[in-house]
Structures are given as structure tokens and as C-alpha cells.
Design an enzyme around this catalytic site. Structure first.
Site, mmCIF file in Angstrom:
data_model
loop_
_atom_site.group_PDB
_atom_site.id
_atom_site.type_symbol
_atom_site.label_atom_id
_atom_site.label_comp_id
_atom_site.label_asym_id
_atom_site.label_seq_id
_atom_site.Cartn_x
_atom_site.Cartn_y
_atom_site.Cartn_z
ATOM 1 N N CYS A 45 0.743 -1.098 -0.016
ATOM 2 C CA CYS A 45 0.044 -0.053 0.062
ATOM 3 C C CYS A 45 0.786 1.299 0.004
ATOM 4 O O CYS A 45 0.238 2.274 -0.185
ATOM 5 C CB CYS A 45 -0.816 -0.098 1.289
ATOM 6 S SG CYS A 45 -2.273 -1.602 1.206
ATOM 7 N N HIS A 75 -3.158 7.189 2.468
ATOM 8 C CA HIS A 75 -3.711 5.882 2.064
ATOM 9 C C HIS A 75 -5.148 5.637 2.549
ATOM 10 O O HIS A 75 -5.454 5.945 3.776
ATOM 11 C CB HIS A 75 -3.001 4.919 2.570
ATOM 12 C CG HIS A 75 -3.136 3.438 2.438
ATOM 13 N ND1 HIS A 75 -3.596 3.170 1.020
ATOM 14 C CD2 HIS A 75 -3.359 2.276 3.166
ATOM 15 C CE1 HIS A 75 -3.974 1.707 1.127
ATOM 16 N NE2 HIS A 75 -3.723 1.472 2.574
ATOM 17 N N ASN A 110 -10.172 -0.284 -0.087
ATOM 18 C CA ASN A 110 -8.620 -0.085 -0.035
ATOM 19 C C ASN A 110 -8.293 -0.707 -1.234
ATOM 20 O O ASN A 110 -8.315 -1.991 -1.473
ATOM 21 C CB ASN A 110 -8.229 -1.095 1.398
ATOM 22 C CG ASN A 110 -6.533 -0.835 1.380
ATOM 23 O OD1 ASN A 110 -5.974 -0.519 0.580
ATOM 24 N ND2 ASN A 110 -6.259 -1.186 2.620
#
EC number: 2.3.1.180
Length: 327
Positions: free
Chosen positions: A121, A254, A284
């Protein structure tokens, strides 16, 4: 090539799979597998309302191609002028060659450096940092930097704690050499001792998947580490750059969990109104989440030329990456 004083982000683009899945739809599909969840359960813990999932012929490369074309067309950029391609991904369509090499070919970019970065990520922040360094060193003049994922491929749909969190997508940006300040500072870290907090421990061997091919996550540990690493790294970058948190016009963290974003924004002292949040729509999307959110901000008038922007990613490894820049 001559050295460049700065690299500057000049264009963005994004792409999503065609299939949008609401929490209610996902709950019905999971019920058929014996997994109980609901829109309220997902929403209250994560903020997620919908996510996009690949299907049919869609995959990491096709998403990367669409996002890259949007970035190139949006900036009226000729693919022939790109001399560096970096793709941040955890979910390539094939073991090799790199997604970046396939992308280069698909876009008609002439032979140049093209490679993937695997920092999960944090991947887009890592890719921006590498591109910035290569442009400043004179190794490249114009870079295509992409975060692209088909993360749904790694999910165990019987694990309610993880399968409701993730989605697929891609975001792209073009960076070029400039004599004006653009990327002001980047910072990358990793703590491999915390690698078991979030992992897919399987591997390919002898034509078979050995070990678990599914995502495993210690949710509490990841939450704790994400808040701590994002906050401390942001504070360090702002301090070293001589930039106050109040000077940040746009904070693009993020997009993992709205509670993590709110906690970090509060701790570092940025204006809550400056925080870009797309986790509601996208879930996500791993390495794609930051460039997706950045392009969303650009398209919706939240980001303007001259704005001071803080980009951050945190992911398995545990990795963390921050980029401070002026649009």
C-alpha cells in the site's frame, strides 16, 4: 542527460473496474458462503460503502493502461516523450515480465527503463520517490508513475475481517524535470520485523501455490502501526522541509480506513477539510489508493496548481512512504 533541480507532477489519471459492489450486495454474496456481515457493520468500522471489483478480462494491466491513458491525454502528453515507467503493484497479472514493461508496450512508449515496485500500500509513494530521484539525477526527464491493483484476487471471501475492506483500481501520474519546485521531499521506511502483521505467505513452486495464497491480517496491530508510522513520518518530513501542518492545502493519505485517516490528520494537525477521502467509494485499493484519491481531488476541484500537497501510504512490510510536493 543534464541534472534537474526538481521534478514536478504535471498530470493525473485513474481507472476503475466496471463492476461496482455495494455493501448490501456484498453482504448477500457472502451470506451464500455462510459469512454474516451488513452495510452497517462495514460502514461503522471502515467508512466503506462501495468498492469496484475486476471481472471478465479486466486485470491489473488493463486498469493501468486506462489510468495511464487518462493521465497522458489529460496533460496532452505524447507517449513518445516518456522515458521512465514505474508501476507500483502487489497483484501483477503474471509472475513476469513486469506490468511496467507490458504497459510500456501497450502505450507505445519507446524503449526506456520500466520496472515494478512492490511495497504494497506504500507502493505509489515509493514509486514517486524513485522517479523523483531518477529525474533529479538526470537518468530520466519524464516519468509515468502508476499504482494498479486487482487486490480482490488475494481475498479469502470467507474471512469477514478482510474481504470487506479491499477493492481494485488504478491511478497514474506523470512527473517531469522542472526548474520550479515540485517534489519537495520524500521519505521511505520499512520495518521488516512487523512483516507478519499483514501478509500473503504463499508462493508458486512446481506449478502449484504453496502456503496460503490469501491475505492474512492482524487488524489491531495494523491500525496501531499505521497511525504511528504515518504520523511520525509526516511530522518528520514537515519539520525537515520547514513546512507547517497549517500550510498543507491537500492531504492525500492511504485510503484504508476512515478512522486511521482521521486519527493521523488530528495528530499531525492538518486542516480536516484538506483531507481527501475516497475510501467510501473505492475501499482499500492498496498501491492504487493514493493516486486514485489524488486524481479524484484534481477532477473535483479540490486540488489546484500551487497547492502544497502531502501524499502518504502505509502497507505490509511494514512499509511507509511520504511525499511533500507543490502542484
Amino acid at each position: 542527460m543534464p541534472l534537474s533541480q526538481f521534478s514536478r507532477l504535471i498530470s493525473t489519471g485513474s481507472a476503475l473496474p466496471s463492476r461496482c459492489v455495494t455493501n448490501d450486495e456484498l453482504a448477500r454474496e457472502l451470506a451464500s458462503l455462510g459469512v454474516e456481515t451488513s452495510d452497517e457493520w462495514i460502514r461503522s468500522r471502515t467508512g466503506i460503502e462501495t468498492r469496484y471489483l475486476v471481472s471478465g478480462e479486466e486485470g491489473t494491466l488493463s486498469l493501468a493502461v486506462s489510468a495511464s491513458r487518462a493521465a497522458l491525454e489529460g496533460g496532452a502528453i505524447d507517449p513518445a516523450t516518456i522515458d521512465l515507467v514505474i508501476v507500483a503493484t502487489t497483484t501483477p497479472d503474471e509472475v513476469f515480465p513486469a506490468v511496467a514493461c507490458r504497459l510500456q508496450s501497450a502505450l507505445g512508449i519507446p524503449p526506456c527503463a520500466a520496472f515494478d515496485i512492490q511495497a504494497v500500500c506504500s507502493g505509489f509513494a515509493y514509486a514517486v520517490s524513485v522517479a523523483d530521484s531518477m529525474i533529479r539525477s538526470g537518468a530520466a526527464r519524464r516519468a509515468l508513475v502508476v499504482g494498479a491493483e486487482s487486490f480482490s484476487r488475494l481475498l479469502d471471501w470467507r474471512d469477514r475481517t478482510t474481504c470487506v475492506l479491499f477493492g481494485d483500481g488504478a491511478g497514474a501520474a506523470v512527473l517531469e524535470a522542472s526548474d520550479k519546485p515540485g517534489i519537495l521531499m520524500t521519505r521511505l521506511t520499512a520495518d521488516g520485523g512487523k512483516g507478519d502483521y499483514l501478509a500473503v505467505p504463499g508462493r508458486l513452486e512446481g506449478g502449484k501455490a504453496l502456503g496460503s495464497p490469501f491475505l492474512k491480517m492482524d487488524g489491531r496491530a495494523v491500525f496501531r502501526e499505521a497511525v504511528e508510522s504515518l504520523s511520525s513520518q509526516a511530522e518528520a518530513v514537515l519539520r525537515e522541509a520547514g513546512v507547517a501542518a497549517s500550510d498543507i492545502d491537500l492531504y492525500v493519505p492511504h485510503q484504508a480506513n476512515v478512522r486511521i485517516m482521521d486519527a493521523v490528520a488530528s495528530r499531525i494537525g492538518v486542516n480536516p477539510a484538506s483531507v481527501v477521502k475516497t475510501v467510501f467509494q473505492h475501499g482499500n485499493t492498496c498501491a492504487a489508493s493514493v493516486p486514485l484519491a489524488l486524481d479524484y481531488a484534481v477532477k473535483n476541484g479540490m486540488a489546484r496548481r500551487g497547492d502544497t500537497v502531502l501524499l502518504q501510504g502505509v502497507g505490509a512490510g511494514m512499509t511507509c512512504g511520504t511525499a511533500l510536493l507543490i502542484l
